[in-house]
Design an enzyme around this catalytic site. Structure first.
Site, PDB file in Angstrom:
ATOM      1  N   CYS A  42       0.844  -1.179   0.000  1.00  0.00           N
ATOM      2  CA  CYS A  42       0.000   0.000   0.000  1.00  0.00           C
ATOM      3  C   CYS A  42       0.885   1.237   0.000  1.00  0.00           C
ATOM      4  O   CYS A  42       2.069   1.166   0.321  1.00  0.00           O
ATOM      5  CB  CYS A  42      -0.872   0.001   1.246  1.00  0.00           C
ATOM      6  SG  CYS A  42      -1.794  -1.516   1.439  1.00  0.00           S
ATOM      7  N   ARG A  85       1.557   1.553  -5.997  1.00  0.00           N
ATOM      8  CA  ARG A  85       1.745   0.589  -4.907  1.00  0.00           C
ATOM      9  C   ARG A  85       0.457  -0.163  -4.568  1.00  0.00           C
ATOM     10  O   ARG A  85       0.486  -1.152  -3.849  1.00  0.00           O
ATOM     11  CB  ARG A  85       2.223   1.320  -3.636  1.00  0.00           C
ATOM     12  CG  ARG A  85       3.537   1.997  -3.794  1.00  0.00           C
ATOM     13  CD  ARG A  85       3.904   2.703  -2.513  1.00  0.00           C
ATOM     14  NE  ARG A  85       4.386   1.767  -1.525  1.00  0.00           N
ATOM     15  CZ  ARG A  85       5.645   1.427  -1.364  1.00  0.00           C
ATOM     16  NH1 ARG A  85       6.555   1.948  -2.138  1.00  0.00           N
ATOM     17  NH2 ARG A  85       6.001   0.565  -0.443  1.00  0.00           N
ATOM     18  N   TRP A 145      -3.736  -1.947  -1.459  1.00  0.00           N
ATOM     19  CA  TRP A 145      -3.663  -3.214  -2.190  1.00  0.00           C
ATOM     20  C   TRP A 145      -4.092  -4.259  -1.162  1.00  0.00           C
ATOM     21  O   TRP A 145      -3.368  -4.549  -0.218  1.00  0.00           O
ATOM     22  CB  TRP A 145      -2.225  -3.451  -2.663  1.00  0.00           C
ATOM     23  CG  TRP A 145      -2.058  -4.648  -3.536  1.00  0.00           C
ATOM     24  CD1 TRP A 145      -2.190  -4.699  -4.901  1.00  0.00           C
ATOM     25  CD2 TRP A 145      -1.693  -5.975  -3.128  1.00  0.00           C
ATOM     26  NE1 TRP A 145      -1.947  -5.973  -5.346  1.00  0.00           N
ATOM     27  CE2 TRP A 145      -1.638  -6.771  -4.291  1.00  0.00           C
ATOM     28  CE3 TRP A 145      -1.410  -6.567  -1.901  1.00  0.00           C
ATOM     29  CZ2 TRP A 145      -1.318  -8.119  -4.264  1.00  0.00           C
ATOM     30  CZ3 TRP A 145      -1.089  -7.919  -1.862  1.00  0.00           C
ATOM     31  CH2 TRP A 145      -1.036  -8.672  -3.047  1.00  0.00           C
ATOM     32  N   ASN A 205       0.693   0.042   6.109  1.00  0.00           N
ATOM     33  CA  ASN A 205       1.187  -0.770   4.997  1.00  0.00           C
ATOM     34  C   ASN A 205       1.878  -1.971   5.616  1.00  0.00           C
ATOM     35  O   ASN A 205       2.855  -1.815   6.339  1.00  0.00           O
ATOM     36  CB  ASN A 205       2.181   0.043   4.151  1.00  0.00           C
ATOM     37  CG  ASN A 205       2.873  -0.810   3.109  1.00  0.00           C
ATOM     38  OD1 ASN A 205       2.333  -1.842   2.682  1.00  0.00           O
ATOM     39  ND2 ASN A 205       4.062  -0.391   2.700  1.00  0.00           N
ATOM     40  N   GLY A 206       1.356  -3.175   5.360  1.00  0.00           N
ATOM     41  CA  GLY A 206       1.974  -4.379   5.916  1.00  0.00           C
ATOM     42  C   GLY A 206       0.927  -5.352   6.398  1.00  0.00           C
ATOM     43  O   GLY A 206      -0.241  -5.284   5.974  1.00  0.00           O
ATOM     44  N   GLU A 244      11.366 -13.210 -19.426  1.00  0.00           N
ATOM     45  CA  GLU A 244      11.006 -11.819 -19.148  1.00  0.00           C
ATOM     46  C   GLU A 244       9.985 -11.306 -20.169  1.00  0.00           C
ATOM     47  O   GLU A 244       9.043 -10.590 -19.806  1.00  0.00           O
ATOM     48  CB  GLU A 244      12.284 -10.959 -19.130  1.00  0.00           C
ATOM     49  CG  GLU A 244      12.089  -9.468 -18.974  1.00  0.00           C
ATOM     50  CD  GLU A 244      11.355  -9.051 -17.693  1.00  0.00           C
ATOM     51  OE1 GLU A 244      11.168  -9.885 -16.790  1.00  0.00           O
ATOM     52  OE2 GLU A 244      10.942  -7.881 -17.630  1.00  0.00           O
ATOM     53  N   LYS A 287       6.346  -9.918 -19.092  1.00  0.00           N
ATOM     54  CA  LYS A 287       5.823  -8.585 -19.458  1.00  0.00           C
ATOM     55  C   LYS A 287       4.448  -8.716 -20.088  1.00  0.00           C
ATOM     56  O   LYS A 287       3.525  -7.996 -19.751  1.00  0.00           O
ATOM     57  CB  LYS A 287       6.733  -7.898 -20.489  1.00  0.00           C
ATOM     58  CG  LYS A 287       7.937  -7.159 -20.080  1.00  0.00           C
ATOM     59  CD  LYS A 287       7.815  -6.084 -19.067  1.00  0.00           C
ATOM     60  CE  LYS A 287       7.652  -6.605 -17.691  1.00  0.00           C
ATOM     61  NZ  LYS A 287       8.676  -6.609 -16.751  1.00  0.00           N
ATOM     62  N   GLU A 325       1.747  -9.821 -17.488  1.00  0.00           N
ATOM     63  CA  GLU A 325       1.486  -8.775 -16.488  1.00  0.00           C
ATOM     64  C   GLU A 325       0.505  -7.722 -16.996  1.00  0.00           C
ATOM     65  O   GLU A 325      -0.390  -7.314 -16.278  1.00  0.00           O
ATOM     66  CB  GLU A 325       2.789  -8.039 -16.128  1.00  0.00           C
ATOM     67  CG  GLU A 325       3.669  -8.754 -15.134  1.00  0.00           C
ATOM     68  CD  GLU A 325       4.949  -7.963 -14.843  1.00  0.00           C
ATOM     69  OE1 GLU A 325       5.286  -7.821 -13.670  1.00  0.00           O
ATOM     70  OE2 GLU A 325       5.613  -7.474 -15.790  1.00  0.00           O
ATOM     71  N   HIS A 370      10.199 -31.442 -25.622  1.00  0.00           N
ATOM     72  CA  HIS A 370       9.758 -32.239 -24.472  1.00  0.00           C
ATOM     73  C   HIS A 370       8.386 -31.794 -23.953  1.00  0.00           C
ATOM     74  O   HIS A 370       8.058 -32.055 -22.801  1.00  0.00           O
ATOM     75  CB  HIS A 370      10.786 -32.150 -23.340  1.00  0.00           C
ATOM     76  CG  HIS A 370      12.117 -32.717 -23.739  1.00  0.00           C
ATOM     77  ND1 HIS A 370      12.325 -34.051 -23.995  1.00  0.00           N
ATOM     78  CD2 HIS A 370      13.312 -32.104 -23.966  1.00  0.00           C
ATOM     79  CE1 HIS A 370      13.592 -34.244 -24.349  1.00  0.00           C
ATOM     80  NE2 HIS A 370      14.208 -33.075 -24.332  1.00  0.00           N
ATOM     81  N   LYS A 376       3.725  -2.559  -7.525  1.00  0.00           N
ATOM     82  CA  LYS A 376       5.128  -2.384  -7.903  1.00  0.00           C
ATOM     83  C   LYS A 376       6.076  -2.831  -6.806  1.00  0.00           C
ATOM     84  O   LYS A 376       7.140  -3.364  -7.069  1.00  0.00           O
ATOM     85  CB  LYS A 376       5.373  -0.915  -8.239  1.00  0.00           C
ATOM     86  CG  LYS A 376       6.789  -0.642  -8.650  1.00  0.00           C
ATOM     87  CD  LYS A 376       6.854   0.127  -9.930  1.00  0.00           C
ATOM     88  CE  LYS A 376       8.216   0.043 -10.574  1.00  0.00           C
ATOM     89  NZ  LYS A 376       8.311  -1.086 -11.502  1.00  0.00           N
TER      90      LYS A 376
HETATM   91  C1  G6P Z   1       6.727  -6.898  -8.212  1.00  0.00           C
HETATM   92  C2  G6P Z   1       6.789  -5.968  -9.400  1.00  0.00           C
HETATM   93  C3  G6P Z   1       7.812  -6.479 -10.409  1.00  0.00           C
HETATM   94  C4  G6P Z   1       9.165  -6.654  -9.733  1.00  0.00           C
HETATM   95  C5  G6P Z   1       9.070  -7.546  -8.494  1.00  0.00           C
HETATM   96  C6  G6P Z   1      10.353  -7.493  -7.677  1.00  0.00           C
HETATM   97  O1  G6P Z   1       6.192  -8.113  -8.595  1.00  0.00           O
HETATM   98  O2  G6P Z   1       5.514  -5.854 -10.002  1.00  0.00           O
HETATM   99  O3  G6P Z   1       7.931  -5.551 -11.475  1.00  0.00           O
HETATM  100  O4  G6P Z   1      10.063  -7.223 -10.648  1.00  0.00           O
HETATM  101  O5  G6P Z   1       8.030  -7.085  -7.634  1.00  0.00           O
HETATM  102  O6  G6P Z   1      10.516  -6.184  -7.197  1.00  0.00           O
HETATM  103  P1  G6P Z   1      11.894  -5.535  -6.797  1.00  0.00           P
HETATM  104  O7  G6P Z   1      11.529  -4.164  -6.340  1.00  0.00           O
HETATM  105  O8  G6P Z   1      12.474  -6.384  -5.711  1.00  0.00           O
HETATM  106  O9  G6P Z   1      12.765  -5.529  -8.018  1.00  0.00           O
END
Ligand code: G6P
Length: 621
Positions: free
Chosen positions: A2, A27, A78, A104-105, A494, A498, A501, A517, A616
């Site tokens: 959050c 966040r 969140w 937050n937590g 990756e 992307k 996501e 396989h 994020k």
């Molecule tokens: C979340 C974000 C990702 C990020 C991951 C790790 O899932 O949405 O974009 O790669 O956390 O975050 P960090 O801040 O540790 O790179």
């Protein structure tokens, strides 16, 4: 996950809270709320306004109200405990509506505390764990008053915190002390922005950067009493005063704004040439690789390391996987890349001869932070590769290398990933040299190719319209397969991440050699397969894989090295990268995949910067 904010000073709090919350929406964005305190006679009054959904809905609701207070707190949520709803949104109030609190937590023992407080007559309005905290403070305030003790809000807050288990950042405002905001931090981030006759509180610095660039970072188990004119930080156990340094942030607010791009994600993709330039300027000086944080002592420790662990989550984990190959090539050392949530619980085999590298954009990810602490407990040497300056992982690692990507707002990471890759490439070459594995000639060769990268990133981005065209062709597909080998196997992961996501379509990354396989069963004329095929040791093998896909009518999109006419012939669409060494190719090959995911998402009308269910900065387990 959050976002929390606070303001106290001579200005109206509400516009400042809303502006700061807007910068924290990445966040969490399932509900939001504010509490503003208006001074009054005989007593000040707390007004709380909350709304389900994005911040814009709260903004609309607030247009119908006038709130003139000069102190306030705010939250963007969140959800962890309790569905996203107005009722569960923060701030939460005590029974008497005299204390408001945002959090937050997670309060892990909230159920037990809730039943204790309910038995004492407290009435709860929400399903959240957070509400327990504010009732607990209320309870201790009342106890304090009864016993005639004069330890006030701080004393009650301290007692409440000592009873709660878990990890949290709290901001509290109350009518008992209208001139002060109280904050507490354990594990989750909190920063105090120092203004002129006014002060700010936020989950991270960019939230208040338009007001001040002077920040105090709280450490774990610290309280702060923030008034308009002063900030007093105290230890949670003894309440002894702590002297804190004020850090000046060099990021500018324009870096944290969209600058004419329709989305932060697209802006951040286009900032990548600049990011690469900045990192090279910072770390490549006079033909040598430098890390300001690595001194003689650290270097001699690194010489003795027998194994390297790369520990991270999400996109940063993919950077760790690429570094696995990079360190292998440059330093010939055993390396293992692990996701943090596995590492922290697997009783990892690490000790004083291990280097544990924590890769993280935010520097706050709960699992990565726990992995760092576990590695330190076991005596390993820890190195943080971190983007956010002053974040918890940056502060707790034995040594930190910053990635200099600037603030990244889009939830899907792009420029921070590129910055991680480049930083890890530089570190791999550095460690190869320190350990005597690279000759001066090899060093010169690496550096020669590194210097070409900013221009090459620009060149790769210039294919945007071609990539958009391909997205138009495929945006309605619901399943995508990404294949790569060696250095570009993680790029396949990756690229797939992307896409899922931000488009919510299914995408799967796979090592191309494993296609036979299993995934080959998926291939038919409806299946797009994105093939990472730049010049490499395994190029011919990739061509064979592509032929196998063609034989089954799969839709081939390839990423190849400029001038590769064969690849263009056998693919439905080809995106090119300039020629480079294989070790640096992941820095370029990922760019078309970022743009492809972006355009597929836009064509599907997805919320690119704030995709559903994601956040994020993941500060919960
Ligand atoms: C979340 C974000 C990702 C990020 C991951 C790790 O899932 O949405 O974009 O790669 O956390 O975050 P960090 O801040 O540790 O790179």
């Amino acid at each position: 996950m959050c976002g929390i904010v606070g303001y106290i000073g001579p200005k109206k709090a509400l516009p400042i809270l809303m502006n700061s919350l807007g910068r924290l929406e990445y966040r969490g964005y399932d509900s939001s709320g504010i509490a503003v305190l208006a001074n009054g006679v005989p007593e000040s009054v707390l007004t709380v306004v909350k709304e389900k959904g994005k911040l814009s809905r709260l903004r609309d609701k607030l247009q119908r109200q006038e709130l003139n207070g000069f102190a306030g707190i705010g939250h963007t949520r969140w959800a962890t405990h309790g569905e996203p709803s107005e009722r569960n949104a923060h701030p939460h109030l005590d029974c008497t509506r005299k204390i408001a609190l945002v959090h937050n937590g997670i309060i892990e023992n909230y159920a037990e505390l809730k039943s204790r407080l309910s038995a004492k007559g407290h009435r709860f309005q929400s399903d959240t764990d957070t509400e327990v905290a504010v009732h607990l403070v209320e309870h201790h305030c009342a106890e304090g008053l009864k016993s005639g003790k004069k330890d006030g809000v701080l004393g009650a807050f301290q007692k409440a915190v000592s009873e709660m288990e878990g990890f949290f950042a709290f901001v509290l405002l109350s009518v008992y002390e209208p001139g002060a905001i109280y904050v507490f931090k354990r594990s989750n981030p909190l920063v105090i922005g120092i203004g002129d006759g006014e002060n700010f509180v936020a989950s991270d610095a960019p939230a208040v950067l338009s007001y001040t660039n002077r920040m105090i970072y709280l450490d774990d188990n610290e309280f702060a009493r923030v008034t308009a004119k002063a900030v007093e930080v105290r230890r949670a156990d003894t309440l002894a005063l702590v002297r804190k340094a004020v850090t000046r942030i060099s990021w500018t607010i324009s870096q944290a704004e969209k600058a004419g791009f329709p989305h932060f994600m697209l802006k951040e993709i286009h900032e990548q040439p600049q990011v690469v330039e900045t990192i090279l300027k910072e770390k490549l000086r006079a033909g040598k690789i430098w890390f300001d944080s690595i001194d003689q002592r650290v270097e001699s420790r690194l010489k003795k390391i027998e194994k390297i662990h790369l520990v991270s989550c999400g996109t940063a984990y993919h950077a760790g996987l690429v570094a696995n190959y990079m360190i292998g090539e440059c330093a010939r050392l055993p390396v293992e890349a692990t996701v943090s949530s596995e590492f922290r619980y697997e009783d990892p085999i690490v000790g004083p001869k291990d280097l544990v590298i924590l890769i993280t954009q935010s520097g706050e990810t709960a699992d990565t932070l726990a992995a760092l602490r576990e590695a330190k407990l076991k005596g390993a040497f820890t190195l943080g590769i971190v983007n956010v300056v002053g974040s918890t992982i940056a502060r707790e690692s034995d040594c930190v290398i910053y990635t200099h990507a600037g603030p990244e707002i889009g939830v899907a990471s792009t420029k921070a990933y590129l910055a991680q890759l480049l930083t890890l490439a530089l570190f791999s070459i550095y460690i190869g040299k320190v350990r005597g594995q690279l000759s001066p000639g090899q060093m010169r060769e690496y550096i020669r190719w590194l210097q070409k990268l900013p221009g090459q990133v620009r060149e790769t981005l210039a294919q945007q319209s071609r990539i958009k065209q391909c997205a138009r062709l495929l945006f309605e597909k619901k399943n995508f397969l990404y294949l790569g080998r060696g250095f570009n196997f993680p790029t396949a992961l990756e690229g797939a991440l992307k896409l899922k996501e931000i488009t919510y379509s299914h995408a799967h990354g796979y090592p191309a050699g494993e296609m036979k396989h299993g995934p080959i069963a998926l291939i038919d004329s409806n299946q797009p397969v994105i093939c990472l095929s730049p010049a490499s040791k395994t190029y011919d093998k990739m061509v064979s894989n592509i032929q196998e896909i063609r034989a089954r009518q799969g839709i081939i999109v390839s990423v190849a090295t400029r001038g590769d006419a064969e690849m263009e012939k056998i693919s439905r669409a080809t995106f090119f990268i300039p020629r480079t060494l294989e070790i640096f190719s992941p820095i370029l090959t990922v760019i078309p995949l970022q743009l492809f995911a972006y355009f597929v998402a836009v064509l599907n009308k997805r919320d690119v910067d704030q995709p559903r269910n994601l956040a994020k900065s993941v500060t919960v387990e």
